[in-house]
Enzyme design. Structure first.
Site, PDB file in Angstrom:
ATOM      1  CD  GLU A 239      -3.054  -0.994   0.471  1.00 18.80           C
ATOM      2  OE1 GLU A 239      -3.175   0.041  -0.217  1.00 18.80           O
ATOM      3  OE2 GLU A 239      -3.867  -1.934   0.424  1.00 18.80           O
ATOM      4  CB  CYS A 273      -1.752   7.311   1.287  1.00 24.97           C
ATOM      5  SG  CYS A 273      -3.172   6.602   2.115  1.00 24.97           S
TER       6      CYS A 273
END
Ligand code: NAD
Length: 489
Positions: A239, A273
């Site tokens: 991720e 993010c």
């Protein structure tokens, strides 16, 4: 200290708003990591033996501890990241939802299911079930030190694995708190355990005897992790970062789009993010959007709406991106080169920034946003997709939301609201390209931490047995006829 004891190397964690030391933690070496994984392996057997119901009950106890002691956890998160307490609470609340969802749905998603065995093998009962992997190593970042690692940890635990967690060196206190809270709820075995340290400790976890690594962090570290994991063929989930676009169509609710852009870009000081870093606006509404965005951005104040940069070195990256954008002909309508201070960064809105500049191509991870005018939504999609990253995206459009969302090369898209996909426990979370691969959250997130086990059980013997040397020419002829009958077009 006796002569047989060795001094354990330690490191400090700091409050980024004041540089005050808020905790001291051991730097675990490879031997310590291997020992933690070996203990976790034993714990994993016990945890798996509890079954879905036993685990769900204990995960809910843990959830209860998190909720009852939430205020304390908010303080720990705030002190290590610098984020406002309200934002700390928001990430804890979302994480709690994920624990509950994973606990409640693990059996339904992972438990045994009958499958069709087909006409040729109609005598077989076919079953698939998802079994735990064993021990999962979770390596986390600092920007959402509760929400992000728990997206892996809660799902890995619900699937029946033990977890060894290596939090970021910026937020070891949050990691320790979460693991202690778990031990309070599940005192029997170290089903969730902690190792602390820098990149080398993370690398030792990747090299250890774990069955899978779930990594969240930068793409650069993700590549190193994948290379190290290849040594033992350990599977990984990556991720990584993003450069998320927000598209504004000509029929969009502009006030809502501005609100989403401001929150998406500036909340958590842009250290998200799936934060909004680029905006592409239809020419018909560009001027109005920019005017409204500029006005709103001027009202956002660091120290009140968001905290300092957690990682001091990021200040240089943000400064470099702004300077490069301005040098290449961009203009700062809010903020600018002087926006980057010693700890805090003022909100910065950049326009007319060429698409090849760093502010458009690289992850900035600061409270900055670029706004670009496009002739139509085809150009918006093309520019949005012209990125090595592909994590999240947002679309504001009254009529074409679904169509535009489908065309965006990202793992997730929110329509007419910012980042909504992250809070919906049923939706898989993850990216494409340099944003990584694999999924956390939802049914896909549970399956990511389990291996499918296929079982075919013969219920009775068929007259047509194909898998034997006793097979006759007559059987071959019959099988040939049957297949021609079934599959001839
Ligand atoms: P980072 O890559 O610097 O560090 C992440 C973790 O990896 C830390 O625990 C670190 O100690 C460890 N690590 C460093 N080198 C290692 C190595 N060689 N082997 C094993 N482990 C190693 O990232 P960061 O600065 O902590 O986090 C910010 C990044 O994370 C941003 O790029 C952000 O976009 C990304 N992020 C992604 C998601 C997502 O879900 N996709 C969520 C949050 C943050």
């Amino acid at each position: 200290m006796t002569s047989t004891e060795q001094a354990v190397e330690t490191f400090d964690s700091f409050d980024p708003a004041t540089d005050r030391v808020v905790g001291t933690y051991p730097v675990h070496d490879a031997a310590a990591v291997d020992a933690a994984v070996a203990k976790a392996r034993e714990a994993a057997r016990w945890w798996a033996s509890l079954g879905f119901a036993g685990r769900a009950e204990r995960l809910r106890r843990w959830k209860g501890v998190l909720v009852r002691r939430m205020s304390e956890l908010c303080d720990v998160v705030s002190s290590e990241t610098g984020k406002p307490r309200g934002d700390a609470q928001l990430e804890i609340v979302l994480a709690v939802e994920h624990i509950e969802w994973a606990a409640r749905h693990a059996r339904k998603v992972l438990g045994p299911r009958r499958r069709s065995s087909g006409l040729l093998l109609a005598n077989q009962a076919a079953t698939v079930e998802y079994q735990p992997l064993g021990v999962v190593g979770v390596i986390g970042p600092w920007n959402y030190p509760v929400f992000t690692p728990l997206g892996s940890i809660a799902y890995a635990l619900a699937a029946g694995n033990a977890v060894v967690f290596k939090p970021s060196e910026y937020t070891p206190g949050v990691g320790a708190w979460l693991v202690d809270a778990f031990a309070q709820a599940v005192p029997e075995q170290p089903v969730l355990s902690l190792v602390t340290g820098f990149g080398a400790t993370g690398a030792a976890l990747v090299r250890s005897d774990v069955d899978k690594i779930a990594f969240t962090g930068s793409a650069a570290t993700g590549k190193k992790i994948m290379a190290t994991a290849a040594e033992r063929l350990t599977p990984v989930i990556i991720e990584a970062g993003g450069k998320d676009p927000l598209l504004v169509d000509s029929d969009a609710d502009l006030d809502a789009a501005v609100d989403a852009a401001v929150w998406g870009a500036f909340s958590n000081a842009g250290q998200t993010c799936v934060g909004v870093e680029r905006v592409y606006v239809h020419t018909a509404v560009y001027d109005e959007f920019v005017a409204k965005l500029t006005e709103r951005a001027r009202g956002i104040r660091p120290g009140e709406h968001y905290g300092p940069m957690t990682m001091r070195s990021q200040l240089d990256v943000v400064r470099r991106h702004i300077t490069d954008a301005l040098a290449k002909g961009g203009r700062a309508l809010v903020g600018g080169a002087d926006a980057v201070g010693d700890r805090y960064v003022q909100p910065t809105v950049l326009v007319d920034v060429p698409e090849d500049s760093e502010a458009v191509r690289e992850e900035t991870f600061g409270p900055t946003i670029t706004v670009t005018q496009v002739a139509d939504m085809d150009e918006a999609v093309e520019k949005a997709n012209d990125s090595s990253y592909g994590l999240g995206s947002t679309v504001f459009s009254r009529r074409r939301g679904m169509e535009l969302a489908r065309r965006l090369r990202t793992g997730m898209t929110a329509i007419n609201a910012p980042l909504s996909f992250a809070g919906i426990a049923t939706l898989p979370f993850g990216g494409v390209g340099e944003s990584g691969f694999g999924r956390i959250h939802g049914p896909e997130g549970l399956r990511e931490f389990a291996r499918p086990k296929a079982i075919a059980r013969q219920r009775y013997r068929m007259p047509l047995v194909m898998t034997t040397f006793a097979r006759t020419a007559k059987t071959d002829e019959l099988v040939g006829k049957l297949v021609r009958f079934l599959h001839r077009r």
